[in-house]
Design an enzyme around this catalytic site. Sequence first.
Site, PDB file in Angstrom:
ATOM      1  N   LYS A 185     -13.002  -7.616  -9.496  1.00 23.32           N
ATOM      2  CA  LYS A 185     -13.839  -8.004  -8.101  1.00 23.32           C
ATOM      3  C   LYS A 185     -15.243  -8.694  -8.353  1.00 23.32           C
ATOM      4  CE  LYS A 185     -11.853  -5.044  -4.935  1.00 23.32           C
ATOM      5  NZ  LYS A 185     -10.444  -4.598  -5.502  1.00 23.32           N
ATOM      6  N   LYS A 208       0.773  -1.040   0.096  1.00 25.97           N
ATOM      7  CA  LYS A 208       0.214  -0.084   0.013  1.00 25.97           C
ATOM      8  C   LYS A 208       0.888   1.276  -0.030  1.00 25.97           C
ATOM      9  CE  LYS A 208      -4.245  -1.850   0.331  1.00 25.97           C
ATOM     10  NZ  LYS A 208      -5.166  -1.440  -0.627  1.00 25.97           N
TER      11      LYS A 208
END
Length: 346
Positions: A252, A150
Amino acid sequence: MRIERFSLALATPLATARGTIDAREGFLVFVDVDGVRGVGEATPLPGWTESLDVSRAALDRARRAAATDGWDAVLGTLADAGVPAARHGLALALADARSRTAGVPLYRHLGGEHAECVPVNATVGDGGIETTVAAAAEAVERGFSTLKIKVGTREVAGDVARLDAVRSAVGDAIELRADANGAWSREEAQAALDGFADLDVAFVEQPLAADDLAGHAALRGGSVGVALDETLAEHAVETVLDADAADVLVVKPMALGGPDRARAAALRAREADLDTVVTTTIDGALARTGAVHVAASLPDPPACGLATADRLAEDLVAEPAPVAEGEVCVPQESGSVPESSLPVGR
């Protein structure tokens, strides 16, 4: 068709565009197809899908309509109604029942060939250099060969330094990816990609805001790829492809409306020579395993974002698709999860 609400506490709070949440709430969807039961999961995530209340209302409408219109017609109605989580729940339930009837695991029902496992990435948080390096080294020790780190909460130079330290610690054989969650301006994103180029970073996920297709297109062409994730919640795959805005799509199933639609999006991207990474919206075990089947149905999938069970403090069922040595095991029984793992009601 039966609908049951659930709530799963998160191990740590999840920051989203709509605020921080500490639980994943959704619905189990039970269907009966010619005497065979199927179970699906609808777990909305505002900012990605419809709200919980809107999802429930859509599932209630689907339940009423199914009696007269049939399952496939209802799925078609949900497809363009802006309720991807609700459609996912029903689509997964139907695919579960139909693959059980066919006597094949879900990934084979979707069109895939035999697959024992799928490679997965470990996700490393946005801590300081020492914390990031320690987490990366631990993931490598556990067998992960792909790390997603991240970035985007500090100055670009700080993130470049963090990934430089990770590269030095884990060596050249480990694939590094970065995920900015749309945090950067165009200038910051270009500086980051330039800085990551010498570190052999494979790609940066969502460097710019989700709606900036032109900006993402302008970032492409260097040694660091551009992956789009949040953008797919706002733009259709064809729109992204037409804009030439990505090297990689992050798919997704919950956000796209079901395993069938996620696989179709992945195959369409591959036709356009884009890689596809299948991941989740931090879903429960049923949707997470459905995403595993989507990835397994694709030929030679890259490392996918499916090692997310540890983000939950509790789950719907015992883990049907465990992760070990950087791979997730694909259930081989008929249906989406083993019969023994199916929830019977709460």
